[in-house]
Design a protein around this motif. Sequence first.
Motif, PDB file in Angstrom:
ATOM      1  N   CYS A   1       0.832  -1.203   0.000  1.00 22.77           N
ATOM      2  CA  CYS A   1       0.000   0.000   0.000  1.00 22.77           C
ATOM      3  C   CYS A   1       0.872   1.261   0.000  1.00 22.77           C
ATOM      4  O   CYS A   1       0.697   2.148  -0.830  1.00 22.77           O
ATOM      5  CB  CYS A   1      -0.920  -0.009   1.216  1.00 22.77           C
ATOM      6  SG  CYS A   1      -1.878   1.503   1.422  1.00 22.77           S
ATOM      7  N   VAL A   2       1.809   1.334   0.926  1.00 24.07           N
ATOM      8  CA  VAL A   2       2.677   2.513   1.019  1.00 24.07           C
ATOM      9  C   VAL A   2       3.503   2.658  -0.254  1.00 24.07           C
ATOM     10  O   VAL A   2       3.681   3.760  -0.775  1.00 24.07           O
ATOM     11  CB  VAL A   2       3.570   2.448   2.275  1.00 24.07           C
ATOM     12  CG1 VAL A   2       4.630   3.531   2.257  1.00 24.07           C
ATOM     13  CG2 VAL A   2       2.708   2.567   3.531  1.00 24.07           C
TER      14      VAL A   2
ATOM     15  N   GLN B   1       2.043   8.967  -5.910  1.00 26.00           N
ATOM     16  CA  GLN B   1       2.061  10.310  -5.326  1.00 26.00           C
ATOM     17  C   GLN B   1       0.723  11.028  -5.461  1.00 26.00           C
ATOM     18  O   GLN B   1       0.662  12.231  -5.683  1.00 26.00           O
ATOM     19  CB  GLN B   1       3.193  11.142  -5.934  1.00 26.00           C
ATOM     20  CG  GLN B   1       4.550  10.595  -5.595  1.00 26.00           C
ATOM     21  CD  GLN B   1       5.681  11.491  -6.025  1.00 26.00           C
ATOM     22  OE1 GLN B   1       5.487  12.642  -6.420  1.00 26.00           O
ATOM     23  NE2 GLN B   1       6.901  10.986  -5.928  1.00 26.00           N
ATOM     24  N   ASP B   2      -0.356  10.266  -5.313  1.00 32.44           N
ATOM     25  CA  ASP B   2      -1.691  10.841  -5.392  1.00 32.44           C
ATOM     26  C   ASP B   2      -2.086  11.451  -4.050  1.00 32.44           C
ATOM     27  O   ASP B   2      -2.505  12.592  -3.977  1.00 32.44           O
ATOM     28  CB  ASP B   2      -2.692   9.758  -5.814  1.00 32.44           C
ATOM     29  CG  ASP B   2      -4.113  10.258  -5.873  1.00 32.44           C
ATOM     30  OD1 ASP B   2      -4.305  11.443  -6.178  1.00 32.44           O
ATOM     31  OD2 ASP B   2      -5.036   9.467  -5.614  1.00 32.44           O
ATOM     32  N   HIS B   3      -1.961  10.663  -3.002  1.00 28.91           N
ATOM     33  CA  HIS B   3      -2.262  11.135  -1.649  1.00 28.91           C
ATOM     34  C   HIS B   3      -1.580  10.218  -0.639  1.00 28.91           C
ATOM     35  O   HIS B   3      -1.013   9.200  -0.999  1.00 28.91           O
ATOM     36  CB  HIS B   3      -3.773  11.208  -1.410  1.00 28.91           C
ATOM     37  CG  HIS B   3      -4.469   9.888  -1.464  1.00 28.91           C
ATOM     38  ND1 HIS B   3      -4.849   9.298  -2.645  1.00 28.91           N
ATOM     39  CD2 HIS B   3      -4.830   9.025  -0.494  1.00 28.91           C
ATOM     40  CE1 HIS B   3      -5.433   8.144  -2.391  1.00 28.91           C
ATOM     41  NE2 HIS B   3      -5.424   7.945  -1.089  1.00 28.91           N
ATOM     42  N   VAL B   4      -1.674  10.593   0.606  1.00 28.25           N
ATOM     43  CA  VAL B   4      -1.068   9.823   1.692  1.00 28.25           C
ATOM     44  C   VAL B   4      -2.010   8.676   2.049  1.00 28.25           C
ATOM     45  O   VAL B   4      -3.237   8.869   2.073  1.00 28.25           O
ATOM     46  CB  VAL B   4      -0.841  10.743   2.915  1.00 28.25           C
ATOM     47  CG1 VAL B   4      -0.300   9.981   4.102  1.00 28.25           C
ATOM     48  CG2 VAL B   4       0.093  11.885   2.549  1.00 28.25           C
ATOM     49  N   PRO B   5      -1.492   7.473   2.339  1.00 25.99           N
ATOM     50  CA  PRO B   5      -2.373   6.364   2.742  1.00 25.99           C
ATOM     51  C   PRO B   5      -3.272   6.768   3.911  1.00 25.99           C
ATOM     52  O   PRO B   5      -2.869   7.533   4.784  1.00 25.99           O
ATOM     53  CB  PRO B   5      -1.395   5.266   3.172  1.00 25.99           C
ATOM     54  CG  PRO B   5      -0.119   5.588   2.475  1.00 25.99           C
ATOM     55  CD  PRO B   5      -0.083   7.090   2.359  1.00 25.99           C
ATOM     56  N   SER B   6      -4.481   6.242   3.911  1.00 27.41           N
ATOM     57  CA  SER B   6      -5.472   6.616   4.932  1.00 27.41           C
ATOM     58  C   SER B   6      -4.973   6.386   6.354  1.00 27.41           C
ATOM     59  O   SER B   6      -5.291   7.159   7.255  1.00 27.41           O
ATOM     60  CB  SER B   6      -6.772   5.835   4.716  1.00 27.41           C
ATOM     61  OG  SER B   6      -7.388   6.261   3.537  1.00 27.41           O
ATOM     62  N   CYS B   7      -4.183   5.335   6.570  1.00 33.79           N
ATOM     63  CA  CYS B   7      -3.718   5.040   7.925  1.00 33.79           C
ATOM     64  C   CYS B   7      -2.754   6.113   8.441  1.00 33.79           C
ATOM     65  O   CYS B   7      -2.617   6.295   9.650  1.00 33.79           O
ATOM     66  CB  CYS B   7      -3.039   3.675   7.972  1.00 33.79           C
ATOM     67  SG  CYS B   7      -1.530   3.572   6.979  1.00 33.79           S
ATOM     68  N   LEU B   8      -2.088   6.834   7.539  1.00 28.12           N
ATOM     69  CA  LEU B   8      -1.131   7.871   7.948  1.00 28.12           C
ATOM     70  C   LEU B   8      -1.750   9.266   7.982  1.00 28.12           C
ATOM     71  O   LEU B   8      -1.158  10.197   8.521  1.00 28.12           O
ATOM     72  CB  LEU B   8       0.075   7.867   7.003  1.00 28.12           C
ATOM     73  CG  LEU B   8       0.885   6.578   6.970  1.00 28.12           C
ATOM     74  CD1 LEU B   8       1.992   6.678   5.922  1.00 28.12           C
ATOM     75  CD2 LEU B   8       1.463   6.255   8.328  1.00 28.12           C
ATOM     76  N   GLN B   9      -2.953   9.408   7.429  1.00 22.76           N
ATOM     77  CA  GLN B   9      -3.579  10.721   7.354  1.00 22.76           C
ATOM     78  C   GLN B   9      -3.880  11.351   8.717  1.00 22.76           C
ATOM     79  O   GLN B   9      -3.644  12.547   8.888  1.00 22.76           O
ATOM     80  CB  GLN B   9      -4.832  10.667   6.482  1.00 22.76           C
ATOM     81  CG  GLN B   9      -4.491  10.500   5.015  1.00 22.76           C
ATOM     82  CD  GLN B   9      -5.710  10.414   4.134  1.00 22.76           C
ATOM     83  OE1 GLN B   9      -6.824  10.766   4.538  1.00 22.76           O
ATOM     84  NE2 GLN B   9      -5.513   9.956   2.912  1.00 22.76           N
ATOM     85  N   PRO B  10      -4.378  10.596   9.719  1.00 25.14           N
ATOM     86  CA  PRO B  10      -4.631  11.236  11.018  1.00 25.14           C
ATOM     87  C   PRO B  10      -3.362  11.839  11.635  1.00 25.14           C
ATOM     88  O   PRO B  10      -3.399  12.963  12.154  1.00 25.14           O
ATOM     89  CB  PRO B  10      -5.182  10.102  11.888  1.00 25.14           C
ATOM     90  CG  PRO B  10      -5.782   9.148  10.910  1.00 25.14           C
ATOM     91  CD  PRO B  10      -4.886   9.209   9.705  1.00 25.14           C
ATOM     92  N   MET B  11      -2.259  11.116  11.567  1.00 25.97           N
ATOM     93  CA  MET B  11      -1.005  11.625  12.120  1.00 25.97           C
ATOM     94  C   MET B  11      -0.577  12.892  11.380  1.00 25.97           C
ATOM     95  O   MET B  11      -0.248  13.907  12.002  1.00 25.97           O
ATOM     96  CB  MET B  11       0.095  10.567  12.007  1.00 25.97           C
ATOM     97  CG  MET B  11       1.452  11.061  12.464  1.00 25.97           C
ATOM     98  SD  MET B  11       2.783   9.889  12.132  1.00 25.97           S
ATOM     99  CE  MET B  11       2.808   9.847  10.349  1.00 25.97           C
TER     100      MET B  11
END
Length: 107
Positions: free
Chosen positions: A49-50, A57-67
């Motif tokens: 996934c990462v 380079q579309d967006h940051v994986p959802s699991c890293l977005q909160p941080m």
Amino acid sequence: MECVEISQEKKEKYLEMVKECREMIKTEKNRHCTCPKIKCEWHGKCFECVLLHRVNQDHVPSCLQPMLRNKIKELAKVAEMITEPKALTPGEYWDYVNEVCPNKDEK
């Protein structure tokens, strides 16, 4: 270029941090995938996934977005900006992908 000597105390502190990280990795405590996109083909396959997010380079994986969002919010406060989370990909999209083009590599 000047050579900077690192104190033994800093080296020991770093060593302890590495040991703690190694122990944390061995436990099951943080092993579950926190991504809310449970229908995604790469859910639970964090390395893949990462890698895909990094390459595309579309967006940051959802699991890293909160941080990342928390860090940006703190920075945005200084600039008086507003941050909003990105909408999740609808589960129906993954249903469609699996219906039309199932992953033959899946077990």
